[in-house]
Design a protein around this motif. Sequence first.
Motif, PDB file in Angstrom:
ATOM      1  N   TYR A  16     -21.796  58.057   5.964  1.00  0.00           N
ATOM      2  CA  TYR A  16     -21.550  59.131   6.939  1.00  0.00           C
ATOM      3  C   TYR A  16     -20.641  58.654   8.074  1.00  0.00           C
ATOM      4  O   TYR A  16     -19.792  59.397   8.559  1.00  0.00           O
ATOM      5  CB  TYR A  16     -22.880  59.656   7.497  1.00  0.00           C
ATOM      6  N   VAL A  17     -20.853  57.414   8.496  1.00  0.00           N
ATOM      7  CA  VAL A  17     -19.983  56.875   9.560  1.00  0.00           C
ATOM      8  C   VAL A  17     -18.546  56.800   9.067  1.00  0.00           C
ATOM      9  O   VAL A  17     -17.597  57.172   9.779  1.00  0.00           O
ATOM     10  CB  VAL A  17     -20.481  55.475  10.001  1.00  0.00           C
ATOM     11  N   LEU A  18     -18.376  56.325   7.831  1.00  0.00           N
ATOM     12  CA  LEU A  18     -17.023  56.168   7.293  1.00  0.00           C
ATOM     13  C   LEU A  18     -16.318  57.511   7.145  1.00  0.00           C
ATOM     14  O   LEU A  18     -15.174  57.680   7.551  1.00  0.00           O
ATOM     15  CB  LEU A  18     -17.072  55.465   5.927  1.00  0.00           C
TER      16      LEU A  18
ATOM     17  N   LEU B  78     -20.890  53.898  -6.085  1.00  0.00           N
ATOM     18  CA  LEU B  78     -21.881  53.686  -5.028  1.00  0.00           C
ATOM     19  C   LEU B  78     -22.689  54.958  -4.782  1.00  0.00           C
ATOM     20  O   LEU B  78     -23.907  54.901  -4.555  1.00  0.00           O
ATOM     21  CB  LEU B  78     -21.169  53.260  -3.731  1.00  0.00           C
ATOM     22  N   GLY B  79     -22.021  56.120  -4.826  1.00  0.00           N
ATOM     23  CA  GLY B  79     -22.723  57.385  -4.614  1.00  0.00           C
ATOM     24  C   GLY B  79     -23.737  57.660  -5.704  1.00  0.00           C
ATOM     25  O   GLY B  79     -24.847  58.128  -5.427  1.00  0.00           O
TER      26      GLY B  79
ATOM     27  N   GLY C 251     -16.180  56.659   1.748  1.00  0.00           N
ATOM     28  CA  GLY C 251     -17.378  57.329   2.274  1.00  0.00           C
ATOM     29  C   GLY C 251     -17.489  58.757   1.775  1.00  0.00           C
ATOM     30  O   GLY C 251     -18.573  59.203   1.385  1.00  0.00           O
ATOM     31  N   GLY C 252     -16.386  59.494   1.761  1.00  0.00           N
ATOM     32  CA  GLY C 252     -16.398  60.882   1.309  1.00  0.00           C
ATOM     33  C   GLY C 252     -16.735  61.011  -0.157  1.00  0.00           C
ATOM     34  O   GLY C 252     -17.546  61.863  -0.563  1.00  0.00           O
ATOM     35  N   TRP C 253     -16.113  60.169  -0.982  1.00  0.00           N
ATOM     36  CA  TRP C 253     -16.397  60.212  -2.423  1.00  0.00           C
ATOM     37  C   TRP C 253     -17.868  59.887  -2.695  1.00  0.00           C
ATOM     38  O   TRP C 253     -18.514  60.521  -3.544  1.00  0.00           O
ATOM     39  CB  TRP C 253     -15.518  59.211  -3.175  1.00  0.00           C
TER      40      TRP C 253
ATOM     41  N   ASP D  44     -30.284  54.361  -1.133  1.00  0.00           N
ATOM     42  CA  ASP D  44     -29.835  55.553  -0.407  1.00  0.00           C
ATOM     43  C   ASP D  44     -30.088  55.413   1.099  1.00  0.00           C
ATOM     44  O   ASP D  44     -29.217  55.742   1.923  1.00  0.00           O
ATOM     45  CB  ASP D  44     -30.575  56.778  -0.958  1.00  0.00           C
ATOM     46  N   ASN D  45     -31.273  54.927   1.467  1.00  0.00           N
ATOM     47  CA  ASN D  45     -31.604  54.775   2.884  1.00  0.00           C
ATOM     48  C   ASN D  45     -30.685  53.767   3.581  1.00  0.00           C
ATOM     49  O   ASN D  45     -30.392  53.899   4.773  1.00  0.00           O
ATOM     50  CB  ASN D  45     -33.064  54.325   3.043  1.00  0.00           C
TER      51      ASN D  45
END
Length: 329
Positions: A141-143, A122-123, A205-207, A133-134
């Motif tokens: 970021y929330v995750l 996904l990233g 989310g971080g990955w 991206d938008n």
Amino acid sequence: MGKYLRKKIIIYMITFFFAVTLDWAIPRFMPGDPISMLLSRFNGLENSSEIVRSTFTKSFGLDQPLLTQYFSFWKSLFTGDLGISIYLYPKKVSEIISQALVYDILLLIPAILLSWVVGNKLGARSGVNKKVDNIMMPFFYVLTSSPYFWFAVLLVFFFGVKLEWFPINGAYSNIMVPGLRMDFILDFLHHWILPFLSLFIVMLGGWAIGMRNMIIYEMGSNYSKYMESLGSSEKLIRKYAFRNAILPQVTGLALQLGTIVAGAFTTEIVFSYPGIGYTLLKAILNQDYFLVQGCFLFIVIGVLVANFLVDIVYMLIDPRVRFSFSGEV
């Protein structure tokens, strides 16, 4: 390659020595007396409490000078003897940890690996597509900013308490006896899904953010622009950008796997999940020196082994590391 490995092995041996020394020292300098907590179970033996205290103190070796305890700890360590748990006396520490480790492996390995694969996909998609991206970045970021325990509490509230779809604590029902039977496996999975989701979604989310930022950096680098000027296809440029961007993610994955024995500490507490993290919490609360030492030792070994594997993998997948030790760079 031999020079590289020798240097790494020496560094890891020194790190292991200091980490194990701290592992031994920290529980002993904590306030409190673990023998007193153990003796509280023998309140009916008031007249003989001093005799029992003396017996337990000698049996755990706590009557010896600290230096003697320290060397005895190293000697026991090399023979695989992690001692007897004070909190779960007379159970062996190695036995307690091996039981908890199974639940950590079954919970954390799928959560870490699947979140790594999905998050990187996904990233990478988000990094090369402005519209995606938008839409996706606010969710990422929330995750990633959500604490594990907070997200776990939300899942418990909605899916466990309100909807009553899933149980909210333990690894299996109290009426179940662990075993390789279909009814136990289904019951285990029923208890497993909420802890898994609470880890998987937050890690994802971080990955994704890490991969998205690396892809944008690599796509703007000189070699990408050079390939573009040579007429290389966008697909080929993305392929090379992804290969370079994945290197830091591999490091992060190995470190995550290395801390697997620590478990997801707060998640296991929220779900009362019987992994290493939950076991460590109970050991600290009960001042169980030997169980705390055993849990931290597994964490130290896990992190060091993971880092060592990362170094080897890096040497294989990144020629710059390999050539730097052969003097070619």
